[in-house]
Design an enzyme around this catalytic site. Structure first.
Site, PDB file in Angstrom:
ATOM      1  N   HIS A 326      99.725 -25.892 146.194  1.00  0.00           N
ATOM      2  CA  HIS A 326     100.339 -24.557 146.268  1.00  0.00           C
ATOM      3  C   HIS A 326      99.428 -23.488 145.660  1.00  0.00           C
ATOM      4  O   HIS A 326      99.118 -22.480 146.309  1.00  0.00           O
ATOM      5  CB  HIS A 326     101.682 -24.579 145.537  1.00  0.00           C
ATOM      6  CG  HIS A 326     102.404 -23.266 145.534  1.00  0.00           C
ATOM      7  ND1 HIS A 326     103.520 -23.036 146.294  1.00  0.00           N
ATOM      8  CD2 HIS A 326     102.158 -22.098 144.861  1.00  0.00           C
ATOM      9  CE1 HIS A 326     103.931 -21.784 146.092  1.00  0.00           C
ATOM     10  NE2 HIS A 326     103.120 -21.215 145.220  1.00  0.00           N
ATOM     11  N   GLU A 327      99.020 -23.713 144.419  1.00  0.00           N
ATOM     12  CA  GLU A 327      98.232 -22.680 143.744  1.00  0.00           C
ATOM     13  C   GLU A 327      96.855 -22.505 144.391  1.00  0.00           C
ATOM     14  O   GLU A 327      96.332 -21.390 144.450  1.00  0.00           O
ATOM     15  CB  GLU A 327      98.075 -23.023 142.261  1.00  0.00           C
ATOM     16  CG  GLU A 327      99.385 -23.120 141.494  1.00  0.00           C
ATOM     17  CD  GLU A 327     100.250 -21.871 141.595  1.00  0.00           C
ATOM     18  OE1 GLU A 327      99.709 -20.771 141.802  1.00  0.00           O
ATOM     19  OE2 GLU A 327     101.485 -22.005 141.480  1.00  0.00           O
ATOM     20  N   HIS A 330      96.616 -20.054 147.285  1.00  0.00           N
ATOM     21  CA  HIS A 330      96.556 -18.624 146.961  1.00  0.00           C
ATOM     22  C   HIS A 330      95.127 -18.088 146.895  1.00  0.00           C
ATOM     23  O   HIS A 330      94.939 -16.860 146.934  1.00  0.00           O
ATOM     24  CB  HIS A 330      97.266 -18.361 145.641  1.00  0.00           C
ATOM     25  CG  HIS A 330      98.757 -18.369 145.742  1.00  0.00           C
ATOM     26  ND1 HIS A 330      99.439 -17.600 146.651  1.00  0.00           N
ATOM     27  CD2 HIS A 330      99.697 -19.055 145.038  1.00  0.00           C
ATOM     28  CE1 HIS A 330     100.741 -17.803 146.506  1.00  0.00           C
ATOM     29  NE2 HIS A 330     100.926 -18.690 145.543  1.00  0.00           N
ATOM     30  N   GLU A 349     103.562 -16.150 149.167  1.00  0.00           N
ATOM     31  CA  GLU A 349     104.275 -17.342 148.715  1.00  0.00           C
ATOM     32  C   GLU A 349     104.786 -18.227 149.842  1.00  0.00           C
ATOM     33  O   GLU A 349     104.892 -19.441 149.678  1.00  0.00           O
ATOM     34  CB  GLU A 349     105.422 -16.939 147.792  1.00  0.00           C
ATOM     35  CG  GLU A 349     104.965 -16.262 146.507  1.00  0.00           C
ATOM     36  CD  GLU A 349     104.054 -17.142 145.653  1.00  0.00           C
ATOM     37  OE1 GLU A 349     104.005 -18.371 145.885  1.00  0.00           O
ATOM     38  OE2 GLU A 349     103.384 -16.587 144.762  1.00  0.00           O
TER      39      GLU A 349
END
Length: 918
Positions: A326-327, A330, A349
């Site tokens: 997830h991170e 970004h 997101e």
């Protein structure tokens, strides 16, 4: 009258009640920040302890004529000096601190100028200031592993960069950042970029000089100063405290695989984005699982470090995988390409949440995250999106202004629903088309800020031919409207299928707009086709249509809509079609119906029962099929529904409900059992075993209880897998002797790992024989204050028989509990939590009587107890309305099973009984 209105408007505006402008004017644009930070973290730092000295030089330009002031943001910092220089470093104006204008409500700091800025000319605005290293979890804050040695760390998203340095704290106003950190020689410092050099200052202080970042938003700046260890090479580093730095092997592997996977997927390698360094840092204190600061991604320690035998189970590893994926997403979705304003936050997101399942599934297929997405994300967010607390993915910019409005966008809708809509788009377009569109979007908007239309133009460009749909309307429906539809499918007298849609709401009277409609892609298969893999829509159900007919219902034994729950809607089948599906689910191999669609229907049906549009008698008759179900995905929504239903049952009803559970869970229990070291288990089998054993032992299934106690005794001399520990400990303790409870309490007292202590404390709370003893243990000094309330919750929420005894113990000596918890507010919350499990009028009367006699002790917190009364009244009413048919069905069912049992065990006697009945 006009004068009065004008004065009233001015008064309200100045007080911030309304019409407050939080946005910057954009007449001045920053291009770079040169920042210097010197923190004070040691007790020898005297009165400066937990503060920092700061300097910042902001290079900026006026982009409109006649700019006579510069307005930016600051918060929790004190300005000491303000100076304006021209682009060549010559003094333009020194501004006295008293001349600065600061608006507390908006955090706006206005610097008045003696003469206008020259258009498009570079200036340098210098601030000397001091800031706070705060005790909370925002801005620049502190942490410690021993309560003595402190470190400083940052969390600047959403709008806390202004607490670290004066800045233009809006995401669209990207700039480059250069950092100097002056630190004690025994500490290390870290920033988003590479360390270029270190200079020695006086008195044991060193200054680290860091490389320049690419243009990025202020909220992505980050730094850490403290006693940390570093592992890795020049391109990739793990930054951890010494207590956990040797426990990061798994996360290190995941991080490297994840970076490589994104490089391949995006076709824009990370190193080409503008920052060639990647650092993963852990902190014992952090407000989120992780934060995507460009080049210095910060996580909770529990994400990056695993304690062998305790926090290294499959669920722990899945947690690590999903958060790291997830991170890392970004770096592309958010850092390189950034939303223009918080109203478009889902552009960050939704993609990060989507890839944490679907890219992670490519790297670690054993977790089956592509399938888990449905039960973990879609089913989860359906509950929020069906209430008046929901919101659209895209909000009008003007509606997101204040800090609270910005915070409003940080919701599950932005994350989970956003990811579900992205998944729907991908399946509609086809993965190749979708991936191509995403790559083009990322490449075209590198280092830019976007709004949804910048993404949509690429989706439209690569949308496959043959879809008869207005894409503008379709994309607007699913991003600018809240909620989702329920499609009802009926059979017609003419032998056709007929579709109707309406917005699905858990409470049609909650004030939501029930008239909203959506353009819905329709996928389906039937017994003749049994094709669950083709997610291309057969057609679109246009929002302008009242109904739509298709197909030949007489030719099909059954039909399933919304294949693999690919599209974001529920399905309601009429009585005829539901009966056909019930038979199909009971047939061999569940008629080949995909397990996601089985989970889809289980979740839909139980939700319909919850709100009363379908009777629980019909639903539980359908759920008899679970007796042959062994897969985790369909059981997952069933277990969630059982939790809701069981919370509303009286003790007598629990017994009948337990008989139903014993019957339908027999096959899956025999398959999984207590064989927790089975080499044939999938990860989802492991998850399912915990649920199955947890439920059966909760309802005192004899074999489950006996096996749990046997395995627990054996486990005292061997290691139980981390995934199974809490389930085993709780199940053994519930009906076990005092020896079981005592063993757990001994383990608790000797355990140092906080997460393991919490696990043991919850397990001890499962006991139903030593409730008073455990309550006294909770109140003792053995259990820390911040664990006491949750420990009391475990003592009644996991064992229905304990609800009333725990309530009586709490209320009979409520003054003692309030003194230990330190507030009547916390005590009221504990009582309210217990009351949420009340299921009889007698229990409601006890609560009312308690409020009458002791309510005055709670002060204003008595409202919490009064709200609990209202909640219990609603719960009792719900039970009266919805559970009657359920127990009518269970009585008939259990009676039939009992009669069947007589025929099987004593056939000669059964024949006599039957003759008498006839």
């Amino acid at each position: 009258m006009l004068l009065i209105c004008s004065l009233l408007f001015a008064l309200l505006s100045s007080s911030g009640s309304w019409a407050q402008e939080y946005r910057l004017s954009k007449d001045v644009i920053p291009s770079s920040y040169d920042i210097a930070i010197k923190p004070y973290l040691r007790t020898t730092d005297g009165p400066k302890l937990f503060t920092f000295d700061g300097e910042v030089n902001i290079t900026l330009q006026a982009v409109v004529e006649n700019v006579k002031s510069i307005t930016l943001h600051k918060d929790y910092i004190e300005i000491l000096d303000t100076i304006l220089y021209d682009g060549e470093g010559k003094l333009v104006q020194r501004i006295a601190t008293a001349e600065l204008i600061y608006e507390t409500a908006t955090d706006k700091l206005t610097v008045p100028l003696q003469s206008p800025l020259a258009l498009k000319a570079n200036y340098n605005l210098y601030f000397n200031y001091t800031g706070q290293i705060r005790s909370g979890l925002a801005g620049v804050f502190r942490g410690s592993y021993d309560g003595v040695n402190w470190y400083a760390i940052t969390q600047l998203q959403r709008i806390d960069a202004r607490t670290a340095f004066p800045c233009f704290d809006e995401p669209q106003l990207k700039a480059k950042f250069r950092m100097r950190i002056t630190r004690p020689k025994e500490y290390l410092s870290f920033f988003n970029t590479r360390l270029l050099s270190t200079t020695i200052e006086s008195d044991g202080w060193y200054t680290d000089h860091f490389d320049e970042t690419p243009p990025m938003s202020t909220y992505l700046a980050a730094f850490i100063i403290g006693d940390f260890n570093v592992q890795g090479d020049n391109d990739f580093k793990m930054i951890m405290h010494s207590k956990v730095s040797n426990k990061t092997q798994y996360s290190h592997e995941v991080a490297l695989k994840t970076m490589a996977a994104y490089d391949v997927y995006t076709q824009i390698p990370y190193k080409s984005l503008g920052n060639t360094l990647m650092q993963k840092a852990g902190s014992v204190r952090f407000p989120h699982n992780g934060m995507e600061n460009w080049g210095l991604v910060i996580y909770l320690d529990t994400v990056l470090s695993h304690e062998p035998g305790y926090t290294d189970g499959w669920s722990n590893k899945e947690y690590t995988v999903t958060i790291l994926v997830h991170e890392t997403a970004h770096m592309w979705f958010g850092n390189s390409v950034t939303f223009k304003w918080w109203s478009y936050f889902w552009l960050n997101e939704a993609f990060a949440r989507y890839y944490q399942y679907f890219l992670a599934n490519q790297i670690y297929p054993e977790f089956e995250l592509d399938k888990q997405f449905v039960v973990n994300q879609i089913h989860l967010i359906f509950a929020t999106d069906a209430t008046n607390s929901t919101q659209p993915l895209t909000s009008p910019e003007a509606s997101i202004n204040s800090p609270s409005q910005v915070a409003y966008k940080f919701s599950g809708i932005t994350y989970a629903k956003g990811a579900a809509i992205v998944r729907m788009i991908c399946n509609l377009m086809g993965k190749n088309n979708f991936d191509t569109a995403i790559r083009e979007y990322l490449k075209e908007n590198h280092l830019k800020s976007t709004e949804p239309e910048d993404l949509f133009v690429h989706w439209k460009r690569h949308w496959p031919a043959g879809h008869e749909v207005d894409l503008n309307q379709f994309l607007s429906d699913w991003t600018e409207q809240p909620g989702f539809p329920m499609i009802s499918i009926f059979t017609t007298k003419e032998g056709r299928y007929s579709l109707q849609q309406k917005r699905f709401l858990l409470d049609a009277q909650d004030g939501s707009d029930s008239t909203l409609k959506y353009t819905i892609p329709i996928t389906y298969t039937n017994d003749r086709e049994r094709n669950f893999e083709d997610l291309t829509p057969r057609f679109y159900f246009n929002k302008s249509m009242n109904q739509l007919q298709f197909g030949n219902s007489r030719a099909d034994e059954w039909i399933i809509l919304n294949l693999q729950q690919s599209n974001f809607h529920r399905v309601f089948y009429d009585e005829i079609l539901l009966e056909r599906l019930r038979k199909a689910f009971r047939a061999a191999n569940r008629s080949g119906i995909h397990q996601i669609n089985r989970a889809h229907l289980v979740d839909d049906l139980f939700t319909y029962g919850r709100i009363g549009i379908l009777g629980y008698d019909v639903i539980f008759e359908f759920m008899e099929y679970l007796a042959d179900e062994i897969e985790y995905l369909p059981w997952n929504p069933a277990f969630k529904a059982f939790e809701t239903i069981s919370q509303r049952l009286t003790l007598a009803q629990h017994e009948k409900f337990g008989e139903f559970l014993f019957d339908i869970m027999d096959k899956v229990y025999k398959k999984l059992g207590f064989n927790f070291n089975s080499k044939s288990d999938t990860v989802l089998d492991i998850y399912n075993r915990n649920k199955v054993i947890g439920w059966l032992c909760k309802y005192h299934h004899q074999d489950c209880n006996e096996e749990a106690q046997r395995e627990f005794q054996f486990s005292l001399s061997s290691q139980v897998p981390a995934d199974f520990q809490e389930t085993l400990y709780c199940s053994a303790c519930r009906d076990g002797s005092f020896d079981f409870y005592y063993s757990l309490s001994t383990m608790y007292k000797g355990q140092q790992l906080p997460s393991q202590k919490e696990k043991l404390l919850r397990s001890m709370g499962c006991t139903r024989h030593f409730v008073a003893y455990h309550y006294a243990f909770i109140l003792s000094n053995e259990v820390p204050l911040d664990s006491k309330s949750s420990a009391i919750n475990s003592l009644y929420s996991q064992t229905p028989e304990n609800v009333e005894p725990v309530y009586l113990m709490v209320t009979e000596k409520v003054e003692v509990l309030a003194d230990i918890l330190g507030s009547w507010s916390s005590t009221a919350s504990v009582i309210s939590g217990i009351a949420n499990y009340f299921t009889t009028q007698h229990q409601l009367d006890m609560l009312k009587e308690f409020i009458e006699t002791k309510g005055h002790l709670f002060g204003t917190s008595v409202s919490t107890l009064e709200n609990a009364v209202t909640a219990v009244e609603k719960n009792l009413l719900w039970s009266e309305r919805h559970l009657g048919k359920l127990f009518q069905y269970l009585d008939q069912r259990n009676g039939a099973i009992s009669l069947s049992g007589i025929i099987i065990v004593m056939p000669h006697l059964a024949m006599v009984v039957l003759k008498l009945l006839w």
